[in-house]
Design a protein around this motif. Structure first.
Motif, PDB file in Angstrom:
ATOM      1  N   ALA A   1      40.368  95.208  55.096  1.00 41.58           N
ATOM      2  CA  ALA A   1      40.119  94.223  56.061  1.00 41.58           C
ATOM      3  C   ALA A   1      39.371  94.641  56.860  1.00 41.58           C
ATOM      4  O   ALA A   1      39.149  94.130  57.608  1.00 41.58           O
ATOM      5  CB  ALA A   1      41.779  94.135  56.029  1.00 41.58           C
ATOM      6  N   ASP A   2      39.656  95.690  57.449  1.00 33.93           N
ATOM      7  CA  ASP A   2      38.742  96.414  57.914  1.00 33.93           C
ATOM      8  C   ASP A   2      38.157  97.588  57.502  1.00 33.93           C
ATOM      9  O   ASP A   2      38.618  98.423  58.363  1.00 33.93           O
ATOM     10  CB  ASP A   2      39.764  96.073  59.516  1.00 33.93           C
ATOM     11  N   PRO A   3      37.147  97.573  57.035  1.00 37.79           N
ATOM     12  CA  PRO A   3      35.640  98.528  56.457  1.00 37.79           C
ATOM     13  C   PRO A   3      36.015  99.693  57.421  1.00 37.79           C
ATOM     14  O   PRO A   3      36.092 101.316  57.318  1.00 37.79           O
ATOM     15  CB  PRO A   3      34.139  98.314  55.897  1.00 37.79           C
ATOM     16  N   ASP A   4      35.330  99.581  58.203  1.00 39.67           N
ATOM     17  CA  ASP A   4      34.865 100.994  59.818  1.00 39.67           C
ATOM     18  C   ASP A   4      36.786 100.992  59.833  1.00 39.67           C
ATOM     19  O   ASP A   4      37.263 102.938  59.811  1.00 39.67           O
ATOM     20  CB  ASP A   4      35.033  99.911  61.542  1.00 39.67           C
ATOM     21  N   LEU A   5      37.946 100.715  60.057  1.00 36.32           N
ATOM     22  CA  LEU A   5      38.873 101.329  60.288  1.00 36.32           C
ATOM     23  C   LEU A   5      39.720 102.124  59.161  1.00 36.32           C
ATOM     24  O   LEU A   5      40.005 103.101  58.504  1.00 36.32           O
ATOM     25  CB  LEU A   5      39.754  99.949  60.852  1.00 36.32           C
ATOM     26  N   ALA A   6      39.608 101.592  57.743  1.00 40.79           N
ATOM     27  CA  ALA A   6      39.212 102.621  56.484  1.00 40.79           C
ATOM     28  C   ALA A   6      38.854 104.010  56.394  1.00 40.79           C
ATOM     29  O   ALA A   6      38.924 104.544  56.109  1.00 40.79           O
ATOM     30  CB  ALA A   6      39.750 101.357  55.393  1.00 40.79           C
ATOM     31  N   LEU A   7      37.869 103.415  56.193  1.00 38.08           N
ATOM     32  CA  LEU A   7      36.363 104.457  56.680  1.00 38.08           C
ATOM     33  C   LEU A   7      37.341 105.670  57.817  1.00 38.08           C
ATOM     34  O   LEU A   7      37.630 106.999  57.503  1.00 38.08           O
ATOM     35  CB  LEU A   7      34.580 104.695  56.958  1.00 38.08           C
ATOM     36  N   LEU A   8      37.525 105.454  58.375  1.00 36.55           N
ATOM     37  CA  LEU A   8      37.893 106.476  59.865  1.00 36.55           C
ATOM     38  C   LEU A   8      39.472 106.824  58.549  1.00 36.55           C
ATOM     39  O   LEU A   8      39.598 108.197  59.702  1.00 36.55           O
ATOM     40  CB  LEU A   8      38.503 105.671  61.050  1.00 36.55           C
TER      41      LEU A   8
ATOM     42  N   PRO B   1      43.552 101.594  41.164  1.00 35.98           N
ATOM     43  CA  PRO B   1      44.636 101.470  41.262  1.00 35.98           C
ATOM     44  C   PRO B   1      45.735 102.628  42.697  1.00 35.98           C
ATOM     45  O   PRO B   1      45.506 101.975  44.119  1.00 35.98           O
ATOM     46  CB  PRO B   1      45.573 101.610  40.491  1.00 35.98           C
ATOM     47  N   LEU B   2      44.763 103.334  42.651  1.00 28.73           N
ATOM     48  CA  LEU B   2      45.214 104.296  43.837  1.00 28.73           C
ATOM     49  C   LEU B   2      44.322 104.133  45.109  1.00 28.73           C
ATOM     50  O   LEU B   2      44.583 104.114  46.098  1.00 28.73           O
ATOM     51  CB  LEU B   2      45.473 106.266  43.540  1.00 28.73           C
ATOM     52  N   ARG B   3      42.930 103.643  45.135  1.00 28.73           N
ATOM     53  CA  ARG B   3      41.362 103.321  45.305  1.00 28.73           C
ATOM     54  C   ARG B   3      41.735 102.050  46.049  1.00 28.73           C
ATOM     55  O   ARG B   3      42.130 102.110  47.892  1.00 28.73           O
ATOM     56  CB  ARG B   3      40.405 103.148  45.240  1.00 28.73           C
ATOM     57  N   ASP B   4      42.027 101.090  45.807  1.00 31.18           N
ATOM     58  CA  ASP B   4      42.667  99.661  46.296  1.00 31.18           C
ATOM     59  C   ASP B   4      43.955 100.326  47.168  1.00 31.18           C
ATOM     60  O   ASP B   4      44.050  99.757  48.068  1.00 31.18           O
ATOM     61  CB  ASP B   4      42.766  98.420  44.946  1.00 31.18           C
ATOM     62  N   ARG B   5      44.865 100.542  46.501  1.00 27.57           N
ATOM     63  CA  ARG B   5      46.006 100.329  47.794  1.00 27.57           C
ATOM     64  C   ARG B   5      45.840 101.528  48.961  1.00 27.57           C
ATOM     65  O   ARG B   5      46.048 101.431  50.281  1.00 27.57           O
ATOM     66  CB  ARG B   5      47.142 101.385  46.969  1.00 27.57           C
TER      67      ARG B   5
ATOM     68  N   GLY C   1      42.971  99.553  51.241  1.00 26.14           N
ATOM     69  CA  GLY C   1      43.545  98.665  51.660  1.00 26.14           C
ATOM     70  C   GLY C   1      44.736  98.927  52.288  1.00 26.14           C
ATOM     71  O   GLY C   1      44.848  98.001  53.723  1.00 26.14           O
ATOM     72  N   VAL C   2      45.368 100.049  52.426  1.00 24.71           N
ATOM     73  CA  VAL C   2      46.831 100.426  53.655  1.00 24.71           C
ATOM     74  C   VAL C   2      45.504 101.260  55.514  1.00 24.71           C
ATOM     75  O   VAL C   2      45.527 100.840  56.143  1.00 24.71           O
ATOM     76  CB  VAL C   2      47.468 101.676  52.957  1.00 24.71           C
ATOM     77  N   LEU C   3      44.751 101.687  54.734  1.00 27.44           N
ATOM     78  CA  LEU C   3      43.972 102.065  55.587  1.00 27.44           C
ATOM     79  C   LEU C   3      42.854 101.127  55.811  1.00 27.44           C
ATOM     80  O   LEU C   3      43.170 101.407  57.613  1.00 27.44           O
ATOM     81  CB  LEU C   3      42.993 103.310  55.754  1.00 27.44           C
ATOM     82  N   GLY C   4      42.768 100.441  56.120  1.00 25.34           N
ATOM     83  CA  GLY C   4      42.167  99.010  56.140  1.00 25.34           C
ATOM     84  C   GLY C   4      42.807  98.025  57.497  1.00 25.34           C
ATOM     85  O   GLY C   4      42.091  97.025  57.834  1.00 25.34           O
ATOM     86  N   ALA C   5      44.324  98.488  56.945  1.00 24.03           N
ATOM     87  CA  ALA C   5      45.256  96.719  57.463  1.00 24.03           C
ATOM     88  C   ALA C   5      46.051  98.205  58.609  1.00 24.03           C
ATOM     89  O   ALA C   5      46.375  97.305  58.935  1.00 24.03           O
ATOM     90  CB  ALA C   5      45.613  96.139  56.584  1.00 24.03           C
ATOM     91  N   SER C   6      46.179  99.302  58.638  1.00 25.81           N
ATOM     92  CA  SER C   6      47.560  99.571  59.224  1.00 25.81           C
ATOM     93  C   SER C   6      46.678 100.945  60.343  1.00 25.81           C
ATOM     94  O   SER C   6      46.711 101.745  59.654  1.00 25.81           O
ATOM     95  CB  SER C   6      48.281  99.366  58.661  1.00 25.81           C
TER      96      SER C   6
ATOM     97  N   VAL D   1      49.735  94.324  50.567  1.00 23.02           N
ATOM     98  CA  VAL D   1      47.958  94.569  51.583  1.00 23.02           C
ATOM     99  C   VAL D   1      46.942  93.851  49.592  1.00 23.02           C
ATOM    100  O   VAL D   1      45.891  93.228  49.844  1.00 23.02           O
ATOM    101  CB  VAL D   1      46.868  95.311  51.861  1.00 23.02           C
ATOM    102  N   CYS D   2      47.404  94.243  48.761  1.00 21.99           N
ATOM    103  CA  CYS D   2      45.991  94.614  47.104  1.00 21.99           C
ATOM    104  C   CYS D   2      46.987  93.007  46.855  1.00 21.99           C
ATOM    105  O   CYS D   2      46.384  92.475  45.704  1.00 21.99           O
ATOM    106  CB  CYS D   2      46.634  95.872  46.547  1.00 21.99           C
ATOM    107  N   GLY D   3      48.030  92.700  46.688  1.00 18.55           N
ATOM    108  CA  GLY D   3      48.258  91.343  46.309  1.00 18.55           C
ATOM    109  C   GLY D   3      49.463  91.457  44.760  1.00 18.55           C
ATOM    110  O   GLY D   3      49.419  90.261  44.489  1.00 18.55           O
ATOM    111  N   THR D   4      49.755  92.410  44.731  1.00 16.40           N
ATOM    112  CA  THR D   4      50.790  92.968  43.605  1.00 16.40           C
ATOM    113  C   THR D   4      51.865  91.839  44.000  1.00 16.40           C
ATOM    114  O   THR D   4      51.905  91.759  43.245  1.00 16.40           O
ATOM    115  CB  THR D   4      51.171  94.292  43.765  1.00 16.40           C
ATOM    116  N   THR D   5      52.259  91.991  45.661  1.00 14.83           N
ATOM    117  CA  THR D   5      53.492  90.974  46.021  1.00 14.83           C
ATOM    118  C   THR D   5      52.787  90.121  46.695  1.00 14.83           C
ATOM    119  O   THR D   5      52.567  90.063  47.860  1.00 14.83           O
ATOM    120  CB  THR D   5      54.380  92.144  46.455  1.00 14.83           C
ATOM    121  N   ASP D   6      54.428  88.940  47.170  1.00 15.10           N
ATOM    122  CA  ASP D   6      53.427  87.644  47.709  1.00 15.10           C
ATOM    123  C   ASP D   6      54.614  87.901  48.563  1.00 15.10           C
ATOM    124  O   ASP D   6      55.263  89.252  48.922  1.00 15.10           O
ATOM    125  CB  ASP D   6      53.965  86.531  46.466  1.00 15.10           C
ATOM    126  N   ILE D   7      54.645  87.596  49.264  1.00 12.67           N
ATOM    127  CA  ILE D   7      55.727  87.098  51.143  1.00 12.67           C
ATOM    128  C   ILE D   7      56.871  87.606  50.734  1.00 12.67           C
ATOM    129  O   ILE D   7      57.611  88.073  51.277  1.00 12.67           O
ATOM    130  CB  ILE D   7      55.134  86.356  51.612  1.00 12.67           C
TER     131      ILE D   7
END
Length: 1012
Positions: A52-59, A86-90, A93-98, A159-165
């Protein structure tokens, strides 16, 4: 950051292409020591670009790598990251969103391993799996760490879309359940003696109870307890040690200590932050009630004292921790009361009032960004679904889910909600919940506000799959879904009512007639059978008219239901539609002019007067759609139209009928403007300045009355004398008419004066003047369905015993020799309203010295005024009337205020020119400005006079006939309350407020009128 084209590296360009907004910093982080082993691997950059936020995920990744305890651990992290998609996406994904979960991983660098497993059974963990994840927690700090570790896995799947809302929200609720159980176990371990004394059940409420929890939310609970079973019995709480026993009071004290400790464990802030607040304010009596009650105590409260909203809250009650058997008994015991709630008086009104109160408490600057509580937000869907569940769930147990979307689906399957409508609301609710989750996930803070910062909204948009134009697409989707939800009352409540009476296509869902009647009753319709007949007459069939009605009626039904008499609103709408059914512009006006339909609904359901006027002039509906249509007209153009109308008529009776038609239309304009301003609409809030509204209405009715008298006078002269009377003739307004303060039901107090023209025979002139008065009275009293216009000349010299009309010289002679003090007081409000302008001016010059005597009235005159008022109060008050509620003669009512002002005018008008006004409120303001009246006293008297005037207007609007006291009929009383700004069920507060305001006014009157 701008870098010259020639100095940009290939990495810099690739970073821009992958969605980084700060490529310079990103390039520096990639070149650092932490990611040296993988910086050249294109897999990493591609994966970061999907965040979601590549800069945030990288940091976050750099911080996590740097936090590893040694080089070997860092290598393990990076190798696994590159090798395992799977680990890479998860993880990314978390690091770029939270940012908050990135902080957690930096503090607990080995917790990334919780994201490695990707097995089928890992997709939808429940309470048991989360319980195992929390099992190692031995204190509040370790519980928080374990909780965040579990939360990390939920967020990763999200965030990976494995589960819905819905799955994410259910997992969060299950994690909360496991956490409550772990916290209660810690509390029991700390106080085993308390655990042995009681059986304690924790009942989840709200979103936790409904299996639809947010990332960060209060967890609402209710506690129920019983004494522990004696030793040897089965069914204890799992915490006992076999000692059992203890009385009920001792058990409740022990349970309260356990519950309090459990709440602290979850709610308190430690070095690892907090989990979430546990909120027990939904319990009986809220914060003022005991934290823990027995089952019988809960039942007694709900049977006797509970409010509607408490049963609404109990829809989601679910046992989650402690003694689950006791919790199940609690839910089973309370459930029958929940499903009887719709039978309570004012049920729908209570629910809607609670919803309005929620919106009113949102800070003004946040309404447009409020996802949960704002108009078109999540709470609108939840309240509507819950209301329909309570209405129809009595007979249909399939509707009794505590989960909003499950309940909405059940409502659609049962035909209580249209399938298309349900699908649109499901989509809107899922989007809004997803947006709410992404907002909260960033910092794990409890908020429902859409961020204003572009970077925040860009991250959120990308996290929801909007990659091309995330800002634009997010705003557009948010507004679109909010708009859908804003129509939820139409979608959920009213359209199925039309389906019950309309011809539906094969396969379409239809609300049964019985269910439709049930819903109408719940919405406040007293005669649902008649309402259904009206709907069928209006909306059934395949004509274009019926199709437009099916579009309009869902909205109109909601506005009718918001009134004190929905049945009358719907009946009146049918009558107007029948009268104008073949008029091409009528339905088009309501469909296309946004304000017209709501204005019409408010007018038709506000009482009898305005609808009765409209039935006799249905074309006046057009006024409701014209932006200037509800702007009352001044006297001059009114009088011009009235005189022109009369001039074209053939004979006096036809002329007066034509004048009445103008009066009818203008009276409708005034009543409609008053109602719309008082009730408010979506586009125009209710007018807050009640005094200005009274002044506007009083002036409008007074001007219309004056114009009608001018037209009638012209008609009489035109028919009987042609061009000119042998005498000049004027009408003087008196009382509230002269004061520009007429209410809808007021008589017109007048004096008639004439002056023979030069050379005219005085007897012929007198005979002509008398004939004019007699014919005006006859014409105005001709039978008519319009509100009567009664002219009252009893304030003339000698009262009923004196001649109805006098010459100016006769008035002068009488006032010079015989005038009584009450006549001088009555003349304070004299003002010319029709006829010869110069003669009217001469009359005012004649009476000014009488009503404003130099030096003021003497002591005897003041005593006489006080004696007359006391006599009026004792003799003219209707037998049996409540003096605290009579608007004219009662305590602190109109007479009290007016006589007090008039006494000040007679005393000081000769020296204070501003006091020489016929208007009560202007007189009050002048007295205050001249230092004759304290500001507080002036405010008290003004408030009472305005309120009493509003009540009189309300009574006439509601009942269609004048009255000086509040109606006794419940619906009429409720309609008066709505006009005065009180919500449903607030009649008692209205009467209390009236008594309070007028009691204060009477105290001022006693001091100023009687004691000064």
């Amino acid at each position: 950051m701008t870098v010259p084209q020639g100095r940009r590296s290939s990495t810099f360009t690739r970073l821009l292409r992958h969605g980084f907004t700060d490529p310079s910093t990103a390039e520096r982080l990639l070149d650092g020591e932490a990611l040296a082993a993988v910086r050249a691997d294109p897999v990493l950059l591609d994966a970061l670009g999907r965040a979601a936020d590549p800069d945030l995920a990288l940091l976050g990744l750099v911080r996590l790598a740097e936090a590893q305890p040694d080089a070997l651990a860092r290598r393990e992290l990076l190798d696994t990251l590159i090798a395992a998609k799977p680990l890479r996406d998860r993880l990314l994904g978390v690091l770029g969103a939270s940012e908050a979960l990135a902080d957690h991983l930096a503090r607990h660098p080995r917790d990334w391993q919780a994201l490695v497993t990707y097995e089928a059974q890992d997709l939808h963990p429940g309470v048991e799996e989360f319980t195992r994840g929390l099992a190692g927690a031995t204190d509040p700090v370790s519980l928080r760490v374990a909780y965040r570790r579990c939360l990390l896995s939920i967020a990763a799947r999200d965030v990976c879309g494995t589960t819905d809302i819905t799955q994410t929200a259910a997992e969060l609720a299950d994690l909360a359940t496991a956490t409550l159980r772990a916290a209660l176990a810690l509390a029991a371990a700390a106080a085993p003696e308390d655990a042995a004394l009681c059986r304690l059940a924790v009942i989840a409420m709200g979103k936790c109870g409904g299996h639809e929890l947010n990332y960060v939310s209060d967890v609402d609970v209710i506690f129920v307890a019983e004494p522990a079973e004696p030793a040897g019995d089965d069914g204890g709480n799992g915490h006992g040690d076999g000692h059992g026993g203890g009385g009920e009071a001792e058990a409740l004290r022990a349970a309260t200590r356990l519950a309090s400790h459990m709440m602290r464990i979850c709610s308190e802030t430690t070095v690892e932050g907090t989990i979430w607040p546990v909120d027990a304010n939904l319990r009986p009596e809220g914060r003022n009630g005991p934290l823990v009650r027995t089952l019988s105590s809960h039942l007694a409260y709900y049977q006797r004292w509970a409010k509607t909203w408490e049963f609404q809250a109990l829809l989601k009650a679910r046992p989650v921790a402690g003694d689950l058997e006791l919790g199940a008994r609690y839910v089973a015991t309370i459930a029958p009361l929940v499903w009887q709630a719709a039978e309570r008086d004012n049920f729908v009104a209570d629910v809607q009032k609670m919803r309005r109160r929620v919106i009113e408490n949102i800070p003004a600057g946040e309404v447009d960004r409020e996802l949960k509580l704002g108009p078109g937000g999540l709470r609108d869907v939840e309240f509507a679904v819950q209301l329909l569940q309570l209405v129809h769930g009595r007979a249909d147990s399939s509707l009794r889910s505590g989960t909003t979307l499950d309940a909405l689906a059940a409502l659609a399957r049962g035909g209580y909600v249209g399938r298309v409508d349900a699908t649109q609301l499901d989509d809107a609710y899922r989007f809004l919940r997803s947006l709410e989750h992404r907002i909260q996930l960033f910092r794990l803070r409890r908020t429902h506000l859409v961020p204003e910062d572009d970077a925040d909204r860009r991250r959120i948009g990308r996290s929801l799959g909007m990659r091309t134009e995330p800002l634009t697409d997010l705003d557009r989707a948010w507004r679109r879904h909010t708009s859908v939800v804003r129509r939820l009352h139409e979608k959920l409540f009213y359209r199925p009512l039309l389906d019950a009476v309309a011809q539906l296509a094969p396969g379409e869902t239809r609300l049964s007639t019985g269910a439709a009647r049930e819903r109408l009753v719940a919405l406040g319709y007293a005669d649902p059978a008649a309402a259904l007949r009206h709907l069928e007459a209006l909306a059934s069939g395949v004509s274009r008219k019926a199709a437009i009605q099916r579009t309009l009626l869902p909205v109109l039904l909601g506005w009718f239901a918001d009134s004190a008499d929905p049945d009358a609103g719907l009946l009146n709408f049918r009558k107007v539609s029948d009268a104008l059914g073949k008029t091409p512009w009528y339905l088009r006006l309501l469909r296309d002019e946004g304000a017209a339909a709501e204005n019409l609904a408010r007018v038709l359901s506000a009482g009898r007067l305005a609808p009765d006027l409209l039935m006799r002039a249905p074309e006046a509906v057009a006024l409701l759609g014209d932006p200037s249509g509800l702007r009352v007209r001044d006297r001059a153009p009114l009088e011009q139209e009235m005189l022109a109308t009369v001039r074209r008529a053939d004979g006096g009776e036809q002329a007066v009928r034509a004048a009445r038609a103008v009066r009818r239309r203008e009276l409708f304009r005034t009543t409609a403007a008053d109602i719309v301003a008082s009730y408010g609409t979506e586009d125009m809030p209710a007018v807050a300045n009640q005094g200005a509204l009274v002044d506007l209405t009083g002036a409008a009715v007074s001007d219309l009355t004056a114009a009608t008298l001018a037209g009638t006078l012209r008609a009489v002269v035109q028919e009987g004398w042609g061009a000119e009377l042998p005498t000049r003739f004027a009408i003087i307004g008196m009382g509230r008419f002269g004061g520009h303060e007429l209410s809808y039901g007021s008589d017109a107090d007048v004096l008639f004066v004439h002056a023979p023209r030069e050379g005219a025979d005085e007897q012929e002139a007198a005979k002509a003047a008398s004939a004019v008065v007699a014919e005006m009275r006859r014409l105005l009293q001709l039978p008519s369905a319009d509100p009567p216009l009664l002219i009252d000349a009893d304030l003339r010299p000698e009262g009923k015993n004196g001649p109805v009309v006098r010459t100016l010289k006769s008035y002068e002679a009488y006032y010079r020799r015989w005038s009584l003090v009450w006549e001088a007081q009555a003349l304070l409000r004299a003002e010319p309203v029709a006829g010869d302008v110069e003669l009217g001016r001469g009359f005012i010059e004649l009476i000014d010295p009488l009503r404003y005597p130099e030096g003021g009235p003497g002591p005897d005159a003041v005593r006489e005024i006080r004696r007359l008022k006391a006599r009026m109060e004792s003799e003219r008050m209707p037998r049996g009337a409540d003096p605290t509620l009579h608007t004219k003669l009662g305590r602190g009512g109109l007479s009290d205020v007016e006589w007090t002002v008039q006494l000040m005018q007679m005393r000081h008008g000769w020296e204070v020119p501003a006091l020489r006004t016929t208007r009560t409120r202007a007189g009050l303001a002048a007295a205050h400005a001249a230092g004759l009246l304290a500001a507080e006293d002036a405010e008290v008297l003004d408030e009472a006079w305005v309120l009493a005037s509003r009540v009189r207007n309300a009574v006439m609007l509601v009942r269609g006939r004048a009255g000086d006291t509040f109606p006794s009929d419940g619906r009429e009383l409720g309609a008066v309350g709505r006009y005065l700004g009180y919500g449903p069920g607030q009649v008692g507060a209205m009467l209390d407020d009236y008594r309070r305001v007028t009691r204060r006014a009477r105290a001022v009157v006693d001091a100023l009128f009687y004691d000064s």
